[in-house]
Design an enzyme around this catalytic site. Structure first.
Site, PDB file in Angstrom:
ATOM      1  CB  CYS A  91      -0.892  -0.018   1.230  1.00  0.00           C
ATOM      2  SG  CYS A  91      -1.877   1.488   1.409  1.00  0.00           S
ATOM      3  CB  CYS A 100      -5.311  -0.617   2.069  1.00  0.00           C
ATOM      4  SG  CYS A 100      -4.036  -1.031   3.283  1.00  0.00           S
ATOM      5  CB  CYS A 111      -4.292   2.928   5.756  1.00  0.00           C
ATOM      6  SG  CYS A 111      -4.166   2.868   3.960  1.00  0.00           S
ATOM      7  CB  CYS A 163      -9.264  -4.276 -11.807  1.00  0.00           C
ATOM      8  SG  CYS A 163      -8.913  -3.082 -13.103  1.00  0.00           S
TER       9      CYS A 163
HETATM   10 FE    FE Z   1      -2.909   0.993   3.405  1.00  0.00          FE
END
Ligand code: FE
Length: 132
Positions: free
Chosen positions: A47, A96, A99, A119
């Site tokens: 991320c 994610c 976060c 995707c």
């Molecule tokens: Fe994150």
């Protein structure tokens, strides 16, 4: 896993405008514009906001969609699925877990063994290349 607190001001400083709009406002980068679309280097995609490990290059494949595509996440807890009915479509948003950053969408037209296509936006990811 607890959500990390991320300061929007800090992110505006650290991220590019595209990275900020994609991860914080669920924007989508232009097809074929992202740096990881055709990337084949081995490593771990993390991320861009919180550094959580999200995808292995081992599961990346060429979907010809214009966005980096993976057939599965690093583990079931890394990527959260949310219902997304924006833009007049019913889609599954990928977020994610670490976060809350927007990553992209998940579709059912991927290759085996999962049949899924994650995707993703290059702008949400940072490739942590394997040492060699
Ligand atoms: Fe994150």
């Amino acid at each position: 896993m607890s959500k990390k607190t991320v300061s929007k001001d800090e992110l505006r400083e650290r991220l590019t405008p595209v990275q900020f709009e994609v991860t914080q406002n669920a924007d989508t980068e232009r097809a074929f514009s992202g740096e990881y679309c055709d990337m084949k280097d081995p490593g771990t995609y993390r991320c861009v906001v919180c550094d959580e490990a999200l995808f292995s290059s081992d599961t990346k494949y060429d979907s010809a969609s214009g966005w980096p595509s993976f057939y599965e996440a690093m583990d079931d807890d890394a990527v959260e699925r949310r219902s997304d009915i924006s833009h007049g479509m019913a889609r599954t948003e990928a977020v994610c877990t670490g976060c809350g950053a927007h990553l992209g969408h998940i579709f059912d037209d991927g290759p085996q063994p999962t049949g899924e296509r994650f995707c993703m936006n290059s702008a949400s990811l940072r490739l942590d290349r394997d040492a060699n």
